[in-house]
Every structure is written in structure tokens, then in C-alpha cells.
Design a protein around this motif. Structure first.
Motif, PDB file in Angstrom:
ATOM      1  N   ALA A 113       0.748  -1.131   0.005  1.00 24.25           N
ATOM      2  CA  ALA A 113       0.050   0.013  -0.196  1.00 24.25           C
ATOM      3  C   ALA A 113       0.960   1.382  -0.004  1.00 24.25           C
ATOM      4  N   THR A 114       1.942   1.318   0.716  1.00 27.96           N
ATOM      5  CA  THR A 114       2.804   2.286   0.687  1.00 27.96           C
ATOM      6  C   THR A 114       3.540   2.660  -0.783  1.00 27.96           C
ATOM      7  N   ILE A 115       3.867   1.459  -1.405  1.00 29.08           N
ATOM      8  CA  ILE A 115       4.571   1.756  -2.665  1.00 29.08           C
ATOM      9  C   ILE A 115       3.346   2.044  -3.431  1.00 29.08           C
ATOM     10  N   GLY A 116       2.109   1.457  -3.454  1.00 32.31           N
ATOM     11  CA  GLY A 116       1.076   1.936  -4.294  1.00 32.31           C
ATOM     12  C   GLY A 116       0.592   3.300  -4.063  1.00 32.31           C
ATOM     13  N   SER A 117       0.925   4.021  -3.195  1.00 33.43           N
ATOM     14  CA  SER A 117       0.653   5.578  -2.888  1.00 33.43           C
ATOM     15  C   SER A 117       1.656   6.270  -3.748  1.00 33.43           C
ATOM     16  N   GLU A 118       2.690   5.721  -4.171  1.00 34.83           N
ATOM     17  CA  GLU A 118       3.687   6.468  -4.915  1.00 34.83           C
ATOM     18  C   GLU A 118       3.614   6.040  -6.410  1.00 34.83           C
ATOM     19  N   SER A 149      -5.259  -5.740  -5.517  1.00 34.83           N
ATOM     20  CA  SER A 149      -6.716  -5.613  -4.842  1.00 34.83           C
ATOM     21  C   SER A 149      -6.297  -5.115  -3.205  1.00 34.83           C
ATOM     22  N   SER A 150      -5.258  -5.581  -2.835  1.00 37.49           N
ATOM     23  CA  SER A 150      -5.047  -5.101  -1.241  1.00 37.49           C
ATOM     24  C   SER A 150      -4.560  -3.774  -1.195  1.00 37.49           C
ATOM     25  N   SER A 173      -5.962   1.710   0.881  1.00 38.67           N
ATOM     26  CA  SER A 173      -6.250   3.006   0.857  1.00 38.67           C
ATOM     27  C   SER A 173      -7.569   3.335   0.776  1.00 38.67           C
ATOM     28  N   TYR A 174      -8.401   2.342   0.613  1.00 37.66           N
ATOM     29  CA  TYR A 174      -9.885   2.802   1.017  1.00 37.66           C
ATOM     30  C   TYR A 174     -10.392   2.611   2.616  1.00 37.66           C
ATOM     31  N   VAL A 175      -9.872   1.380   3.044  1.00 36.16           N
ATOM     32  CA  VAL A 175     -10.395   1.209   4.277  1.00 36.16           C
ATOM     33  C   VAL A 175      -9.491   1.134   5.384  1.00 36.16           C
ATOM     34  N   GLY A 176      -8.283   1.264   4.937  1.00 40.74           N
ATOM     35  CA  GLY A 176      -7.109   0.871   5.965  1.00 40.74           C
ATOM     36  C   GLY A 176      -6.738  -0.478   6.183  1.00 40.74           C
ATOM     37  N   THR A 234      -5.921  -2.533   8.948  1.00 39.97           N
ATOM     38  CA  THR A 234      -6.586  -3.395   9.699  1.00 39.97           C
ATOM     39  C   THR A 234      -8.011  -4.119   9.249  1.00 39.97           C
ATOM     40  N   ILE A 235      -8.813  -3.306   8.786  1.00 44.32           N
ATOM     41  CA  ILE A 235     -10.083  -3.736   8.044  1.00 44.32           C
ATOM     42  C   ILE A 235      -9.886  -4.579   6.781  1.00 44.32           C
ATOM     43  N   SER A 236      -8.851  -4.104   6.048  1.00 50.30           N
ATOM     44  CA  SER A 236      -8.735  -4.832   4.678  1.00 50.30           C
ATOM     45  C   SER A 236      -7.965  -6.486   5.200  1.00 50.30           C
ATOM     46  N   ASN A 237      -6.947  -6.476   6.185  1.00 54.06           N
ATOM     47  CA  ASN A 237      -6.569  -7.702   6.678  1.00 54.06           C
ATOM     48  C   ASN A 237      -7.486  -8.516   7.328  1.00 54.06           C
ATOM     49  N   ALA A 238      -8.578  -7.938   8.077  1.00 56.90           N
ATOM     50  CA  ALA A 238      -9.531  -8.812   8.523  1.00 56.90           C
ATOM     51  C   ALA A 238     -10.524  -9.502   7.479  1.00 56.90           C
ATOM     52  N   LEU A 239     -10.892  -8.715   6.407  1.00 59.47           N
ATOM     53  CA  LEU A 239     -11.704  -9.140   5.538  1.00 59.47           C
ATOM     54  C   LEU A 239     -10.824 -10.065   4.639  1.00 59.47           C
ATOM     55  N   ILE A 240      -9.488  -9.713   4.443  1.00 59.68           N
ATOM     56  CA  ILE A 240      -8.644 -10.985   3.404  1.00 59.68           C
ATOM     57  C   ILE A 240      -8.631 -12.132   4.354  1.00 59.68           C
ATOM     58  N   LEU A 241      -8.396 -12.255   5.398  1.00 60.25           N
ATOM     59  CA  LEU A 241      -8.604 -13.505   6.286  1.00 60.25           C
ATOM     60  C   LEU A 241      -9.752 -14.367   6.142  1.00 60.25           C
ATOM     61  N   LEU A 242     -10.758 -13.392   6.384  1.00 61.84           N
ATOM     62  CA  LEU A 242     -12.118 -13.979   6.167  1.00 61.84           C
ATOM     63  C   LEU A 242     -12.524 -14.588   5.026  1.00 61.84           C
TER      64      LEU A 242
END
Length: 140
Positions: A21-26, A79-80, A85-88, A90-98
């Protein structure tokens, strides 16, 4: 050993999502995916060279469809990057695991991709439901 490696995998997936996500911001999402996949392939190749189990003799026995499984990684990265970038993170990782748990339960329940079919017990469905509830609480 399996439990330790699974925990280690989860640790690095979380790190990868944040660093991507950090790379993707640039950079663009797909440039990020390309760089990440290239770095992963390079790392795997180096480990392969020094591994005592670097056997490729059975490659012709692998169904061609499965040889493209690594390309899913580019979609995972892209996709991650966008999700974080949209939901942060923590939420991204929670939903990815789910999502991972949900799809693996279905794959095992139906014996997809040549995975041994397994009966899914009620407690596994309860576990999935609890994870869903946890994802909801994390997102509040």
C-alpha cells in the motif's frame, strides 16, 4: 511446524499488504504488483538455488492450469493495495483473512482443485461466523 509456518505466513501477508500500500501510494497499482511479484520471484529463485529440495522433475505431472496459480498473487497485491487505501490495513487484513477462510472451507467441502474433499463440521461454520462478527467489530 505447520502451525509456526502458518503464523509466519500470516505475519508476512500483513507486512506485505502494508508495504504494498505504501508503494502503491507512490506508483500505480499494477506497477506495485509487478515490482512485488518480481521481488518475490527473485527471492524464491535464490532460495530454490540453495535448497536441497529444488526438484523440478515432476513438473510435467502438474496440470497446466495450476502452473498459473502464482498469477493470482498479482491480483492479491493489486486488490490489497487498493483496499488498504480505501479502508485501512486493519479492516483490509480482517476481510482478507475472512475471505481466505471462507473460500478454503468451500474448496475443501467440494473437493475443488484436486484437494481432498472434507466434511465441514458445524464448529467450522461457527468459527467462520465468529470471524465475520470480528470483522464487523473491527470495522466499527
Amino acid at each position: 511446524m505447520g502451525i509456526i509456518l502458518a503464523i509466519l505466513s500470516g505475519f508476512f501477508i500483513a507486512l506485505q499488504n502494508v508495504t504494498n500500500a505504501t508503494i502503491g501510494s507512490e506508483l500505480s497499482t499494477w506497477t506495485t504488483a509487478m515490482i512485488t511479484q518480481a521481488a518475490g520471484a527473485t527471492g524464491a529463485f535464490i532460495i530454490y538455488l540453495f535448497s536441497k529440495k529444488n526438484q523440478t522433475l515432476g513438473l510435467n505431472k502438474v496440470k497446466p492450469l495450476y502452473l498459473f496459480g502464482g498469477s493470482f498473487g498479482a491480483i492479491v497485491v493489486a486488490s490489497s493495495v487498493i483496499a488498504v487505501s480505501y479502508v485501512g490495513a486493519t479492516i483490509s487484513n480482517a476481510l482478507i483473512l475472512l475471505a481466505q477462510l471462507g473460500i478454503v472451507i468451500m474448496i475443501e467441502a467440494y473437493g475443488l482443485f484436486d484437494i481432498k474433499k472434507q466434511k465441514i463440521a458445524g464448529k467450522q461454520w461457527v468459527g467462520l461466523a465468529l470471524m465475520m462478527l470480528g470483522a464487523i467489530f473491527i470495522s466499527l
